[in-house]
Structure formats: structure tokens, C-alpha cells
Design a protein around this motif. Sequence first.
Motif, PDB file in Angstrom:
ATOM      1  N   ILE A   1       0.869  -1.180   0.000  1.00 54.36           N
ATOM      2  CA  ILE A   1       0.000   0.000   0.000  1.00 54.36           C
ATOM      3  C   ILE A   1       0.901   1.224   0.000  1.00 54.36           C
ATOM      4  CG2 ILE A   1      -1.900   1.198   1.128  1.00 54.36           C
ATOM      5  CD1 ILE A   1      -2.518  -1.449   2.606  1.00 54.36           C
ATOM      6  N   THR A   2       0.953   1.913  -1.123  1.00 55.73           N
ATOM      7  CA  THR A   2       1.866   3.039  -1.265  1.00 55.73           C
ATOM      8  C   THR A   2       1.172   4.195  -1.958  1.00 55.73           C
ATOM      9  OG1 THR A   2       4.044   3.688  -2.119  1.00 55.73           O
ATOM     10  CG2 THR A   2       2.761   2.180  -3.472  1.00 55.73           C
ATOM     11  N   LYS A   3       1.703   5.379  -1.759  1.00 56.79           N
ATOM     12  CA  LYS A   3       1.156   6.551  -2.439  1.00 56.79           C
ATOM     13  C   LYS A   3       2.272   7.241  -3.206  1.00 56.79           C
ATOM     14  CE  LYS A   3       1.447   9.922   1.380  1.00 56.79           C
ATOM     15  NZ  LYS A   3       2.074   9.146   2.453  1.00 56.79           N
ATOM     16  N   GLY A   4       1.879   8.008  -4.214  1.00 56.95           N
ATOM     17  CA  GLY A   4       2.865   8.699  -5.029  1.00 56.95           C
ATOM     18  C   GLY A   4       2.521   8.597  -6.497  1.00 56.95           C
ATOM     19  N   ASP A   5       3.497   8.914  -7.348  1.00 57.90           N
ATOM     20  CA  ASP A   5       3.296   8.853  -8.793  1.00 57.90           C
ATOM     21  C   ASP A   5       3.090   7.404  -9.227  1.00 57.90           C
ATOM     22  OD1 ASP A   5       3.716  11.637  -9.231  1.00 57.90           O
ATOM     23  OD2 ASP A   5       5.871  11.323  -9.053  1.00 57.90           O
ATOM     24  N   LEU A   6       2.025   7.155  -9.968  1.00 54.94           N
ATOM     25  CA  LEU A   6       1.687   5.792 -10.382  1.00 54.94           C
ATOM     26  C   LEU A   6       2.831   5.125 -11.130  1.00 54.94           C
ATOM     27  CD1 LEU A   6      -0.339   3.469 -10.756  1.00 54.94           C
ATOM     28  CD2 LEU A   6      -1.186   4.660 -12.793  1.00 54.94           C
ATOM     29  N   LEU A   7       3.348   5.761 -12.179  1.00 56.61           N
ATOM     30  CA  LEU A   7       4.394   5.154 -12.985  1.00 56.61           C
ATOM     31  C   LEU A   7       5.670   4.932 -12.174  1.00 56.61           C
ATOM     32  CD1 LEU A   7       3.984   7.055 -16.383  1.00 56.61           C
ATOM     33  CD2 LEU A   7       3.182   4.762 -15.796  1.00 56.61           C
ATOM     34  N   ASP A   8       5.996   5.874 -11.311  1.00 53.54           N
ATOM     35  CA  ASP A   8       7.209   5.750 -10.506  1.00 53.54           C
ATOM     36  C   ASP A   8       7.087   4.599  -9.520  1.00 53.54           C
ATOM     37  OD1 ASP A   8       9.795   6.508  -9.642  1.00 53.54           O
ATOM     38  OD2 ASP A   8       8.937   7.653  -7.980  1.00 53.54           O
TER      39      ASP A   8
END
Length: 232
Positions: free
Chosen positions: A123-130
Motif C-alpha cells: 500500500i503506497t502513495k505517489g506517482d503511479l508510474l514511478d
Amino acid sequence: MSRQLTTIGFDADDTLWHNERFFALTQDRFADLLADHTDADTLMDRLLAAEQRNLPHYGFGIKGFTLSMIETAIEVTDGRLPGSVIAELLEAGREMLSHPIDLLPHAAETVAALSGTYKVVLITKGDLLDQERKLAQSGLGDAFDAVEIVSAKTSETYIRIYDQHGDGAAQGLMVGNSMASDVLPMIAAGGLGVFVPHGLAWAIEHAEAPDHPGFHEIADLSALPALVANLT
């Protein structure tokens, strides 16, 4: 607190692999570029303020960070920011989006040890592609039963994820290096939050540890399997 745990969630950045150190290096580069216009402490304060303003617009991640650097640079130069500096900041952002993945100690072994007994979810957040790139390069992708890349980590987010991929938040545990994103909202959702401190921490992610039976802290991921065993 004893309960029947079925699902374990892992944060990614600075829990499973290094991330914040690349932000710190870029901030040093940013300070050098703007050294003729303001001191480093003032610049970092203004950058943090810009990041906080921009979170509702850009979300979490390197792209928003890069745009916030450019915005801050324009502010501290009173709109006289040379195009060459903008170009260098954009290049710094691109370099961050291609930095190598370096797993933190015990990350691979711990995920593997728990994946046979529990459902494990990234479960992570941030830029999808990155985030997709980092997971692919980490070598950990096959160990997870599910991957959730979200715009924000709230109690509602955790309720949805643990309902979808597990047996509800009450039978779930979330482990991560952010008290504000990984621990507090998971506890608010009815689950357990395990804090794993990291040497570098983004100021926005700081929060005080709760006085709550659902809160636990470990020194590093090697201690997680034993903690989970003691909680069930």
C-alpha cells in the motif's frame, strides 16, 4: 492486543526501499542553485510550504516535488529565475524518477516470511508510474497478493483496501515508516499500526506516537515476524 490477523500491509518508500535520501540530495542541489538568492534554511522552509499548498493539486511524489521546487525558485528570485535553472531542476526531477532501487535491510526476507501465512498487500502513495517502476525493479512484486497505489492514506482508504483484499481492517496490520500515513489512519480504521523509524523523514509525515493498544514500534523489519506471532 491479541486478535486474528489475516492481512498485513506494507508501505513501500523508506519501509521496503530507500527513497527519502534522493529527495535530500536533490534539496542540497536546489539550495546550491539558489544560494545567491536566499539561505538554505529559508529556502527549505519555503519549499515545504509550497509542497503543503500543492498537495491537493499535485498529490504525493516526485513530479509534485519538482513543480514545488520551480515555484519556490520563482518566488525567491522575484520572478527572475533563469531558464537554465528551471532546466536543471527539471533534470533533477527526471534523475529522481530513474534512481536505482536499494532495498532496506530485512525487507525481502520479512515479506517472504509472512507471505506464506498471511495475505500481504503493498500500500503506497505517489506517482503511479514511478511506484510501478520501483516495485518492478525491487524484485518483491511476486511476494504480494495485491498492490494498491493510492493518492492518500486515510482511514477510509484502509477500510476499503482491507475489506477488498482481506477480512476487514480489524483483522489487519499496516507497517510503515510514517506515523501520519501508515500508523494513525490504520489505527483509526480499527486495525494495528506498526511504526518502523527511518533515519530520514519528510516533515509532512511527522506525527506524535499515539497512546493506543493498537500501536507498536519495531527497530527494523527483522522484528516484524516475531511481533506478528505475539499479536495472534
